[in-house]
Design a protein around this motif. Structure first.
Motif, PDB file in Angstrom:
ATOM      1  N   THR A 199       0.844  -1.272  -0.133  1.00  0.00           N
ATOM      2  CA  THR A 199       0.012   0.003   0.109  1.00  0.00           C
ATOM      3  C   THR A 199       0.878   1.242   0.042  1.00  0.00           C
ATOM      4  O   THR A 199       0.610   2.143  -0.888  1.00  0.00           O
ATOM      5  N   ASN A 254       2.243   1.561  -3.389  1.00  0.00           N
ATOM      6  CA  ASN A 254       1.578   2.154  -4.357  1.00  0.00           C
ATOM      7  C   ASN A 254       1.330   3.698  -4.172  1.00  0.00           C
ATOM      8  O   ASN A 254       1.258   4.439  -5.209  1.00  0.00           O
ATOM      9  N   TYR A 255       1.040   4.197  -3.060  1.00  0.00           N
ATOM     10  CA  TYR A 255       0.804   5.389  -2.886  1.00  0.00           C
ATOM     11  C   TYR A 255       2.148   6.230  -3.019  1.00  0.00           C
ATOM     12  O   TYR A 255       1.946   7.554  -3.285  1.00  0.00           O
ATOM     13  N   MET A 277      -9.717  -3.245  -6.715  1.00  0.00           N
ATOM     14  CA  MET A 277      -8.419  -3.602  -6.613  1.00  0.00           C
ATOM     15  C   MET A 277      -8.189  -5.078  -7.186  1.00  0.00           C
ATOM     16  O   MET A 277      -7.254  -5.294  -7.932  1.00  0.00           O
ATOM     17  N   GLN A 329      -2.185  -8.202  -6.196  1.00  0.00           N
ATOM     18  CA  GLN A 329      -1.923  -7.595  -4.965  1.00  0.00           C
ATOM     19  C   GLN A 329      -3.052  -7.990  -4.072  1.00  0.00           C
ATOM     20  O   GLN A 329      -3.037  -8.050  -2.866  1.00  0.00           O
ATOM     21  N   MET A 350      -4.722  -8.690   0.682  1.00  0.00           N
ATOM     22  CA  MET A 350      -4.690  -7.309   1.466  1.00  0.00           C
ATOM     23  C   MET A 350      -5.659  -7.385   2.600  1.00  0.00           C
ATOM     24  O   MET A 350      -6.828  -8.058   2.578  1.00  0.00           O
ATOM     25  N   SER A 388      -6.009  -2.109   4.016  1.00  0.00           N
ATOM     26  CA  SER A 388      -5.077  -1.836   2.953  1.00  0.00           C
ATOM     27  C   SER A 388      -5.907  -1.724   1.690  1.00  0.00           C
ATOM     28  O   SER A 388      -5.656  -0.773   0.686  1.00  0.00           O
ATOM     29  N   ARG A 389      -7.003  -2.451   1.569  1.00  0.00           N
ATOM     30  CA  ARG A 389      -7.688  -2.761   0.381  1.00  0.00           C
ATOM     31  C   ARG A 389      -8.548  -1.705   0.075  1.00  0.00           C
ATOM     32  O   ARG A 389      -8.538  -0.919  -1.044  1.00  0.00           O
ATOM     33  N   ASN A 394      -6.216   1.217  -1.164  1.00  0.00           N
ATOM     34  CA  ASN A 394      -5.823   1.080  -2.659  1.00  0.00           C
ATOM     35  C   ASN A 394      -6.854   1.344  -3.358  1.00  0.00           C
ATOM     36  O   ASN A 394      -6.595   1.855  -4.495  1.00  0.00           O
ATOM     37  N   ASP A 395      -8.173   1.002  -3.056  1.00  0.00           N
ATOM     38  CA  ASP A 395      -9.323   1.353  -3.861  1.00  0.00           C
ATOM     39  C   ASP A 395      -9.417   2.781  -4.157  1.00  0.00           C
ATOM     40  O   ASP A 395      -9.739   3.210  -5.243  1.00  0.00           O
TER      41      ASP A 395
END
Length: 416
Positions: free
Chosen positions: A81, A84-85, A144, A151, A155, A159-160, A163-164
């Motif tokens: 996560t 990703n950010y 996701m 990934q 998750m 975290s999901r 990320n969503d």
């Protein structure tokens, strides 16, 4: 969904037709998602069958290593996560090449461009495609799983959600949906074209239909009813396979088995796209080239280059304009940047990354481990500096002027 389509494409098959009736003298055929695999397993030894059931299928389904310790799973979940950010707020501009996959799969520009224009200009047509795509599973509500299933499997809930949100607000969700409905619209026209050419004896069209496990008769019956989404399972599965062969989405069905082990997720981070392009697009280009003769063999490679490299260059230019970065001045460097960012080098990107790291004085091994390895090396070699702090802060690291200000401010505080 994507993983289901690839899984069934590799292991599934239609069973011979049975139970003919006066209304349906050809009988009814049923689809077994694991038909091919079942036939092969009958010829295997007990040890081979055990390996398939206990290792190969879990890897192919993306659940190998899922029973890792909970603390490890959570660490991987939050580490991904964070990466990703840190790295993907502007990923939209790196994924502009998605529509190029439809050109490669279609072996031509005309129909994809026609469908792209129609999707953009005709709201009713666009909404009908969205509805059809949801029915087929071509697009999904779970962001996701929809954007990258490599990934999503391990998750945690938080975290999901994070990320969503990232993939929704950075435009990736919308772009993914649009690229897939353009591909679906192109697939519908492509199937009708295959059927027409196959009936005229075109060998490539006959092969295309065989690959998609559908016949001209199935397509003609479907087209005669104005391409409905219900009652034509052969055609629906063919459409699903066609789109899966045009749009790259990393998942367990196309990556190496060891990379599906959740314990290797940090080492494999972002490599799924590289491998997905190889499995989905580059293999398609090689396949299409093998079906042509003479100079015509180059046509699929030309389509692939023209459909991806200019889009990659345009996306990179926009991204650099937003971040305050620069673009190469030399034409050859600029073209090479476009080729690299198009992803069309496939796994050949790995030795290139290692060579570039070595040129910059970094250890090639860490480049091979991806962003997680590079970050670790920076902290190990430089320690806590303005540069490492500025590059570690999500969003801040996306703007060069902001990043430089944080770099200088931290160095002042630390007295470097």
């Amino acid at each position: 969904g994507v993983k289901r389509g690839v899984f069934e494409g590799r292991f599934g098959q239609w069973a011979p037709a049975k139970n003919p009736t006066p209304e349906n003298p050809d009988g009814v055929s049923t689809y077994d998602p694991m038909g091919k695999l079942k036939l092969r397993m009958k010829l295997m030894s007990d040890a081979e069958r055990a390996f398939i059931l206990n290792t190969a299928l879990p890897a192919y389904s993306g659940v190998l290593g899922a029973k890792m310790p909970e603390r490890w799973r959570k660490f991987n979940s939050y580490a991904i996560t964070y990466l990703n950010y840190r790295l993907l707020p502007l990923a939209l501009f790196a994924n502009m090449v998605d529509v190029g996959g439809t050109v490669i799969r279609n072996e031509g520009f005309v129909e994809p461009m026609k469908q792209a224009w129609k999707v953009a200009s005709d709201k009713q047509y666009r909404e009908q495609l969205f509805e059809s795509a949801h029915i087929l599973g071509v697009i999904r509500d779970d962001i996701m799983d929809h954007i990258t299933t490599e990934q999503a499997g391990f998750m945690s809930g938080t975290s999901r959600v994070l990320n969503d949100a990232l993939f929704k607000y950075n435009g990736m969700r919308l772009w993914t949906d649009i690229s897939r409905i353009i591909s679906l619209a192109t697939a519908r026209e492509a199937l009708k074209d295959y059927a027409k050419r196959a009936k005229a004896g075109d060998a490539r069209a006959i092969q295309d239909l065989r690959e998609l496990q559908v016949t001209s008769a199935h397509i003609d019956a479907w087209a005669a009813e104005d391409m409905p989404m219900n009652g034509h399972s052969h055609v629906n599965r063919a459409l699903d396979r066609w789109v899966d062969g045009a749009i790259v989405r990393p998942h367990a069905g196309i990556r190496p088995g060891w990379a599906s082990d959740h314990r290797a997720v940090l080492a494999w981070y972002l490599k799924g796209y590289m491998w997905g392009i190889y499995e989905t697009l580059l293999k398609r280009v090689y396949h299409n080239m093998s079906r042509r003769e003479g100079f015509d063999r180059l046509t699929p490679a030309i389509y692939a280059t023209l459909a991806t490299v200019p889009l990659a260059m345009a996306g990179y230019a926009v991204r650099q304009a937003i971040t305050g970065g620069s673009t190469p001045d030399d034409e050859e460097d600029w073209l090479m940047k476009g080729l690299i960012r198009s992803g069309m080098l496939g796994p050949a990107q790995l030795p290139l990354d290692m060579s570039e790291a070595d040129t910059r004085g970094h250890l090639a091994m860490f480049a091979l481990l991806g962003p997680a390895g590079t970050i670790f090396e920076d902290l190990f070699s430089e320690g806590l500096t303005g540069r490492t702090v500025a590059s570690a802060i999500p969003f801040v690291n996306q703007r060069k002027d902001v990043r430089d200000w944080v770099d200088a401010s931290v160095d002042d505080v630390l007295g470097w």
